[in-house]
Design a protein around this motif. Structure first.
Motif, PDB file in Angstrom:
ATOM      1  N   SER A 110       0.871  -1.056   0.121  1.00  0.00           N
ATOM      2  CA  SER A 110      -0.122  -0.053  -0.134  1.00  0.00           C
ATOM      3  C   SER A 110       0.901   0.921   0.078  1.00  0.00           C
ATOM      4  N   PHE A 112       1.135   5.462  -1.834  1.00  0.00           N
ATOM      5  CA  PHE A 112       0.475   6.650  -2.829  1.00  0.00           C
ATOM      6  C   PHE A 112       1.273   7.744  -2.779  1.00  0.00           C
ATOM      7  N   VAL A 114       0.421  12.044  -4.433  1.00  0.00           N
ATOM      8  CA  VAL A 114      -0.554  12.663  -5.034  1.00  0.00           C
ATOM      9  C   VAL A 114      -0.138  14.118  -4.922  1.00  0.00           C
ATOM     10  N   ILE A 133      -2.473  11.984  -9.844  1.00  0.00           N
ATOM     11  CA  ILE A 133      -1.893  10.772  -9.136  1.00  0.00           C
ATOM     12  C   ILE A 133      -0.647  10.290  -9.629  1.00  0.00           C
ATOM     13  N   THR A 135       1.428   8.087  -7.629  1.00  0.00           N
ATOM     14  CA  THR A 135       1.449   6.731  -7.470  1.00  0.00           C
ATOM     15  C   THR A 135       0.444   6.227  -6.695  1.00  0.00           C
ATOM     16  N   ASN A 136      -0.306   5.092  -6.749  1.00  0.00           N
ATOM     17  CA  ASN A 136      -1.427   4.688  -5.919  1.00  0.00           C
ATOM     18  C   ASN A 136      -1.381   3.222  -6.067  1.00  0.00           C
ATOM     19  N   ASN A 139      -4.558   1.191  -4.935  1.00  0.00           N
ATOM     20  CA  ASN A 139      -5.606   2.188  -4.983  1.00  0.00           C
ATOM     21  C   ASN A 139      -6.544   2.529  -3.696  1.00  0.00           C
ATOM     22  N   TYR A 141      -5.780   5.556  -2.107  1.00  0.00           N
ATOM     23  CA  TYR A 141      -6.132   6.888  -2.171  1.00  0.00           C
ATOM     24  C   TYR A 141      -7.276   7.041  -3.148  1.00  0.00           C
ATOM     25  N   LYS A 143      -9.274   9.706  -4.937  1.00  0.00           N
ATOM     26  CA  LYS A 143      -9.300  10.782  -5.483  1.00  0.00           C
ATOM     27  C   LYS A 143     -10.268  11.650  -5.544  1.00  0.00           C
ATOM     28  N   PHE A 148      -7.232   8.634   2.175  1.00  0.00           N
ATOM     29  CA  PHE A 148      -6.328   7.535   2.333  1.00  0.00           C
ATOM     30  C   PHE A 148      -7.223   6.554   3.207  1.00  0.00           C
ATOM     31  N   SER A 231       1.849  12.354   0.459  1.00  0.00           N
ATOM     32  CA  SER A 231       2.270  10.846   0.018  1.00  0.00           C
ATOM     33  C   SER A 231       2.129   9.983   1.459  1.00  0.00           C
TER      34      SER A 231
END
Length: 239
Positions: A110, A112, A114, A133, A135-136, A139, A141, A143, A148, A231
């Motif tokens: 896990s 992310f 953004v 985005i 990195t996620n 998924n 996070y 949007k 999160f 992040s």
């Protein structure tokens, strides 16, 4: 009774001596007959031990006796030395192919990152919805909500950076389930930025996001250089 008999015999001797005119004392005729044996006396005390006698001759070997019963088990003996290695056995046949199973201890993933690739300006006091985005993984996070959402309980690391311009002031906070965890403040003239980082222990469905402190400290600036970012990543999952 014995005394009476003896007296009678003495009287008889005296009479015979007088009749014969013998003035001498009667000797043989006055001798009394043997008396009756007396009553046996009691046994005396046992005598002491006599000296040890000479060793006797060896006796004749006797006949073999019957077999006796089995005795008790003896104590365990000492462990003997390790023996030499045995000969190598023959190679076994090829086994059947097993079913491939995914490892059960694989680390869940896990992570992310953004950011704002457009200028957010004065942001309302609500979750900051980063449109870019970077990195996620997983998924986790969202949007649309800017939050999160934890799917794997464990220890997470979160970090943000916020930019501002001119004499505008800005305070950004990391929130967890509606609770303000920590903040970063920036003030003064010209371009400026502030950042902060935190380690959180999360359980499933915990939510983490960033938002301004209030409506007077919410002046942000960003563009395609991404001065505002957020992040997070799973450091390790709970056991």
């Amino acid at each position: 009774m014995y005394l009476a008999i003896a007296i009678q015999l003495s009287i008889i001797c005296i009479i015979q001596a007088a009749a014969q005119g013998d003035t001498q004392v009667c000797s043989g005729c006055c001798t009394a007959p043997a008396g009756i044996p007396g009553i046996p006396g009691s046994h005396g005390n046992p005598g002491g031990l006599g000296p040890i006698g000479m060793k006797g001759d060896v006796g004749v070997k006797g006949e073999k006796g019957n077999q006796g019963s089995d005795g008790r088990d003896g104590l365990p003996g000492k462990i003997g030395p390790i023996g030499l290695p045995g000969a190598t056995g023959e190679k076994g046949g090829k086994g059947e192919k097993g079913e491939q199973v995914a490892p059960t201890n694989s680390q869940p993933k896990s992570a992310f990152s953004v950011g704002y690739n457009v200028n957010p300006g004065r942001h309302p006091v609500s979750p900051m919805k980063y449109p870019l985005i970077i990195t996620n993984v997983g998924n986790h996070y969202n949007k649309e909500t800017g939050k999160f959402v934890c799917q794997h309980p464990g220890i997470y690391v979160f970090q943000f950076t916020s930019g501002s311009t001119s004499s505008n002031n800005m305070v950004t906070s990391i929130m967890k389930n509606g609770q303000r965890i920590l903040s970063a403040f920036v003030t003064g003239s010209g371009y400026k930025s502030a950042s902060n980082m935190v380690v959180l222990d999360l359980v499933a469905n915990d939510e983490v996001w960033t938002e301004p402190l209030n409506t007077s400290l919410n002046y942000y600036y960003s563009e395609n250089h991404i001065f505002c970012s957020f992040s997070g990543f799973l450091l390790y999952a709970s056991a």
